[in-house]
Design an enzyme around this catalytic site. Structure first.
Site, mmCIF file in Angstrom:
data_model
loop_
_atom_site.group_PDB
_atom_site.id
_atom_site.type_symbol
_atom_site.label_atom_id
_atom_site.label_comp_id
_atom_site.label_asym_id
_atom_site.label_seq_id
_atom_site.Cartn_x
_atom_site.Cartn_y
_atom_site.Cartn_z
ATOM 1 C CB ILE A 13 7.181 28.962 -59.086
ATOM 2 C CG1 ILE A 13 5.609 30.018 -58.861
ATOM 3 C CG2 ILE A 13 8.045 30.503 -59.834
ATOM 4 C CD1 ILE A 13 5.529 31.070 -57.829
ATOM 5 C CG ASP A 59 12.801 19.836 -44.066
ATOM 6 O OD1 ASP A 59 12.931 21.156 -43.851
ATOM 7 O OD2 ASP A 59 11.553 18.995 -44.020
ATOM 8 C CB SER A 125 4.847 37.604 -52.187
ATOM 9 O OG SER A 125 3.571 37.557 -52.223
ATOM 10 C CE1 TYR A 150 3.964 32.579 -48.526
ATOM 11 C CE2 TYR A 150 2.413 34.944 -49.309
ATOM 12 C CZ TYR A 150 3.034 33.419 -49.275
ATOM 13 O OH TYR A 150 4.056 33.671 -50.885
ATOM 14 C CE LYS A 154 7.206 33.768 -48.945
ATOM 15 N NZ LYS A 154 8.061 32.887 -49.664
ATOM 16 C CE1 TYR A 177 9.120 35.428 -57.781
ATOM 17 C CE2 TYR A 177 8.176 33.666 -56.749
ATOM 18 C CZ TYR A 177 9.089 34.044 -56.979
ATOM 19 O OH TYR A 177 10.038 32.877 -57.516
ATOM 20 C CG PHE A 178 3.240 41.977 -58.008
ATOM 21 C CD1 PHE A 178 4.125 42.780 -58.272
ATOM 22 C CD2 PHE A 178 2.526 42.938 -57.714
ATOM 23 C CE1 PHE A 178 4.512 43.812 -57.294
ATOM 24 C CE2 PHE A 178 2.588 43.939 -57.128
ATOM 25 C CZ PHE A 178 3.998 44.706 -56.431
ATOM 26 C CG ASN A 198 -7.440 29.078 -50.061
ATOM 27 O OD1 ASN A 198 -8.512 28.226 -50.552
ATOM 28 N ND2 ASN A 198 -6.124 27.981 -49.612
ATOM 29 N N GLY A 292 -9.510 40.048 -44.718
ATOM 30 C CA GLY A 292 -7.743 39.693 -45.616
ATOM 31 C C GLY A 292 -7.541 40.355 -46.752
HETATM 32 P P1 NAD Z 1 4.760 25.547 -54.441
HETATM 33 O O1 NAD Z 1 3.661 24.406 -53.243
HETATM 34 O O2 NAD Z 1 3.676 24.954 -55.629
HETATM 35 O O3 NAD Z 1 6.266 24.745 -54.408
HETATM 36 C C1 NAD Z 1 6.811 24.863 -53.844
HETATM 37 C C2 NAD Z 1 8.081 24.052 -53.933
HETATM 38 O O4 NAD Z 1 8.925 23.229 -51.885
HETATM 39 C C3 NAD Z 1 6.363 22.211 -53.314
HETATM 40 O O5 NAD Z 1 7.607 21.771 -54.476
HETATM 41 C C4 NAD Z 1 7.360 21.368 -52.312
HETATM 42 O O6 NAD Z 1 7.298 19.990 -51.540
HETATM 43 C C5 NAD Z 1 8.637 22.382 -51.305
HETATM 44 N N1 NAD Z 1 8.575 22.634 -50.122
HETATM 45 C C6 NAD Z 1 7.819 22.871 -49.112
HETATM 46 N N2 NAD Z 1 8.567 22.894 -47.994
HETATM 47 C C7 NAD Z 1 9.730 22.056 -48.017
HETATM 48 C C8 NAD Z 1 10.764 22.127 -47.547
HETATM 49 N N3 NAD Z 1 10.614 22.530 -46.073
HETATM 50 N N4 NAD Z 1 11.765 21.567 -47.883
HETATM 51 C C9 NAD Z 1 11.789 21.016 -48.970
HETATM 52 N N5 NAD Z 1 11.159 20.944 -50.303
HETATM 53 C C10 NAD Z 1 9.880 21.785 -49.429
HETATM 54 O O7 NAD Z 1 4.977 26.647 -54.404
HETATM 55 P P2 NAD Z 1 4.748 27.902 -55.600
HETATM 56 O O8 NAD Z 1 3.939 28.594 -55.933
HETATM 57 O O9 NAD Z 1 5.301 27.182 -56.659
HETATM 58 O O10 NAD Z 1 5.664 28.910 -54.580
HETATM 59 C C11 NAD Z 1 7.662 28.708 -55.083
HETATM 60 C C12 NAD Z 1 7.721 29.995 -54.035
HETATM 61 O O11 NAD Z 1 7.218 31.746 -54.599
HETATM 62 C C13 NAD Z 1 7.515 30.051 -52.324
HETATM 63 O O12 NAD Z 1 8.126 30.873 -51.260
HETATM 64 C C14 NAD Z 1 5.676 31.128 -52.555
HETATM 65 O O13 NAD Z 1 6.052 32.116 -50.568
HETATM 66 C C15 NAD Z 1 6.450 31.955 -53.679
HETATM 67 N N6 NAD Z 1 5.012 32.933 -54.224
HETATM 68 C C16 NAD Z 1 4.217 31.808 -54.798
HETATM 69 C C17 NAD Z 1 3.440 32.939 -54.852
HETATM 70 C C18 NAD Z 1 1.771 32.222 -56.203
HETATM 71 O O14 NAD Z 1 0.658 32.516 -55.779
HETATM 72 N N7 NAD Z 1 2.182 31.259 -56.383
HETATM 73 C C19 NAD Z 1 3.328 34.280 -54.696
HETATM 74 C C20 NAD Z 1 3.937 34.757 -54.775
HETATM 75 C C21 NAD Z 1 5.502 34.195 -54.068
HETATM 76 C C1 UD1 Z 2 -3.260 35.677 -52.508
HETATM 77 C C2 UD1 Z 2 -2.230 35.758 -51.282
HETATM 78 C C3 UD1 Z 2 -1.431 36.826 -51.223
HETATM 79 C C4 UD1 Z 2 0.138 35.450 -52.388
HETATM 80 C C5 UD1 Z 2 -1.356 34.932 -53.147
HETATM 81 C C6 UD1 Z 2 -0.205 34.270 -54.410
HETATM 82 C C7 UD1 Z 2 -4.456 36.468 -49.539
HETATM 83 C C8 UD1 Z 2 -4.892 37.463 -48.372
HETATM 84 N N1 UD1 Z 2 -3.140 36.845 -50.315
HETATM 85 O O1 UD1 Z 2 -3.253 36.681 -52.892
HETATM 86 O O2 UD1 Z 2 -0.588 36.845 -49.918
HETATM 87 O O3 UD1 Z 2 1.052 36.184 -52.398
HETATM 88 O O4 UD1 Z 2 -2.465 35.151 -53.455
HETATM 89 O O5 UD1 Z 2 -0.427 33.283 -53.963
HETATM 90 O O6 UD1 Z 2 -4.893 35.366 -49.576
HETATM 91 N N2 UD1 Z 2 -11.406 35.900 -55.572
HETATM 92 C C9 UD1 Z 2 -12.377 35.775 -55.179
HETATM 93 N N3 UD1 Z 2 -13.038 34.409 -56.016
HETATM 94 C C10 UD1 Z 2 -11.885 33.598 -54.991
HETATM 95 C C11 UD1 Z 2 -11.142 33.416 -54.869
HETATM 96 C C12 UD1 Z 2 -10.052 34.788 -55.446
HETATM 97 O O7 UD1 Z 2 -13.066 36.441 -56.306
HETATM 98 O O8 UD1 Z 2 -12.346 32.475 -55.213
HETATM 99 C C13 UD1 Z 2 -10.485 37.269 -55.899
HETATM 100 C C14 UD1 Z 2 -9.736 37.672 -55.028
HETATM 101 O O9 UD1 Z 2 -10.750 38.001 -53.358
HETATM 102 C C15 UD1 Z 2 -9.066 39.152 -54.841
HETATM 103 C C16 UD1 Z 2 -8.877 37.978 -56.075
HETATM 104 O O10 UD1 Z 2 -9.479 37.044 -57.257
HETATM 105 O O11 UD1 Z 2 -9.495 39.777 -55.399
HETATM 106 C C17 UD1 Z 2 -7.208 37.018 -56.792
HETATM 107 O O12 UD1 Z 2 -7.299 36.354 -55.452
HETATM 108 P P1 UD1 Z 2 -5.816 35.493 -55.063
HETATM 109 O O13 UD1 Z 2 -5.934 34.190 -56.479
HETATM 110 O O14 UD1 Z 2 -6.494 34.593 -53.611
HETATM 111 O O15 UD1 Z 2 -5.089 36.262 -54.834
HETATM 112 P P2 UD1 Z 2 -4.400 38.064 -53.472
HETATM 113 O O16 UD1 Z 2 -5.591 37.170 -52.699
HETATM 114 O O17 UD1 Z 2 -3.814 38.509 -54.212
#
Ligand code: NAD
Ligand code: UD1
Length: 332
Positions: A13, A59, A125, A150, A154, A177-178, A198, A292
């Protein structure tokens, strides 16, 4: 030109936000420890924007490093992405998650306080809502039970930010974020999952690319129209633009905003749309529910629309087209 620090700015992101900020004339400084990202992303951001970016490897939990970094640059605002985000891993390594996500935030807040930096955007999140029973969820929907460390980090971080805003002159926005998906339309940056993904969309694109045999759809017996679970998928570029708006808005103290599209899509809808827009056949099978998982969530985004003048514009088809373009670029 305003200087903005992005912690974790080389991640999925953060890298998209860096592009949007530079596009709007901000100067970006990225801090990252590269624990979940690659240095080539920095070059890709430069390629897309044609601008230089300062990068500092370190870090977020290292106060001295943070303090000196903030002293060196005249930073006006911070977007805090750096965190661990794998739900399953957080169950296995809870202390690591509390340390990086919670202690990391406290360390950052101390350093910001010592430099009188007031503007902070935090990556939260929709997981804070747990498993809600009415939709769409608004920002008034209370925090719910979230089984993973996790999710709890948040909730804790949001609580810490709200409390901190009561005693100091902060301007803090938590963006809830959704489900962020997709990639930059240039195909130069996107999500880089390590190992077996995942999340749904990277698993779909890797399966379509032949890297995985078939997608497992987790559960078809949910109480939803087609029986598969429903989520609010949002294009990562739309999400990135919400950060720019939140940075530009002056909301004062503390506010949390839902950042989604306001629309829910089932897993089967995602699979069908992917096949339609790419023309690629996607092998899949239905398996048991994943432990979960919640049946359904999507957000009411009216508050965010009104507070920061932002609305998601890109639909599911565009999200999946862009995710596929990115996946194909990784195969070259
Ligand atoms: P990401 O892992 O791609 O990015 C996180 C970055 O932080 C990475 O580049 C990593 O190297 C860096 N990092 C981790 N630990 C660190 C530390 N101790 N010091 C310095 N850098 C560090 O994840 P993302 O998907 O870009 O997510 C960004 C943020 O958004 C996170 O806080 C995550 O929890 C939140 N978020 C993500 C999602 C999603 O689906 N991707 C959904 C909801 C919330
Ligand atoms: C997951 C995390 C959530 C996090 C979000 C974004 C869990 C329980 N929740 O959400 O905390 O903020 O990722 O990173 O892990 N699915 C399949 N097959 C797959 C993978 C996923 O059917 O191989 C389904 C899941 O059951 C879900 C949907 O797709 O219904 C989305 O899954 P996913 O992308 O993992 O996101 P969340 O579970 O919503």
């Amino acid at each position: 030109m305003k200087k903005i620090l992005l912690t974790g700015g080389l991640g999925y992101i953060g890298s998209h936000v860096a592009v949007e900020l530079i596009d709007k004339g901000f100067e970006v400084i990225i801090l990252d420890d590269l624990s979940n990202s690659e240095l080539f992303v920095l070059d890709r951001i430069k390629e897309i924007t044609g601008k230089d970016i300062i990068f500092e490897k370190g870090d977020i939990r290292d106060y001295d490093f943070l303090y000196h970094l903030l002293s060196r640059y005249n930073i006006e605002g911070v977007i805090h992405f750096a965190a661990k985000k794998a739900v399953g891993e957080s169950v296995q390594k809870p202390l690591l998650y509390y340390d990086i996500n919670v202690s990391g935030l406290i360390c950052l807040l101390k350093a910001l306080g010592d430099h009188s930096i007031k503007k902070l955007i935090f990556s939260s999140s929709c997981t804070v809502y747990g498993s809600p029973d009415s939709f769409p969820v608004t920002e008034q929907t209370p925090f719910g039970d979230t089984p993973s460390p996790y999710g709890k980090t948040k909730q804790m971080c949001e609580q810490i930010l709200e409390d901190a805003s009561l005693i100091a002159d902060y301007d803090i926005v938590s963006l809830r974020y959704f489900n962020p998906v997709g990639a930059h339309p240039t195909g130069k940056i996107g999500e880089l999952p390590k190992g077996v993904p995942n999340n749904l969309v990277p698993f779909i694109t890797q399966t379509a690319a032949g890297l995985r045999d078939e997608l497992s759809i987790f559960g078809s017996d949910y109480n939803t129209p087609d029986g598969t679970a429903i989520r609010d998928y949002i294009h990562v570029v739309d999400l990135a633009r919400a950060h720019v708006r939140a940075l530009e808005a002056n909301l004062g103290k503390y506010v949390a905003l839902n950042v989604g599209t306001g629309k829910g899509h089932s897993v089967l809808e995602v699979v069908k749309t992917f096949q339609e827009v790419t023309g690629v056949n996607l092998p899949f099978k239905i398996v048991d529910r994943r432990e979960g998982d919640i049946p359904e969530i999507f957000g009411d985004t009216n508050f965010a629309n009104h507070k920061i003048g932002w609305k998601a514009e890109k639909g599911l088809a565009e999200m999946l087209k862009d995710a596929w373009r990115w996946q194909k670029s990784l195969l070259k």
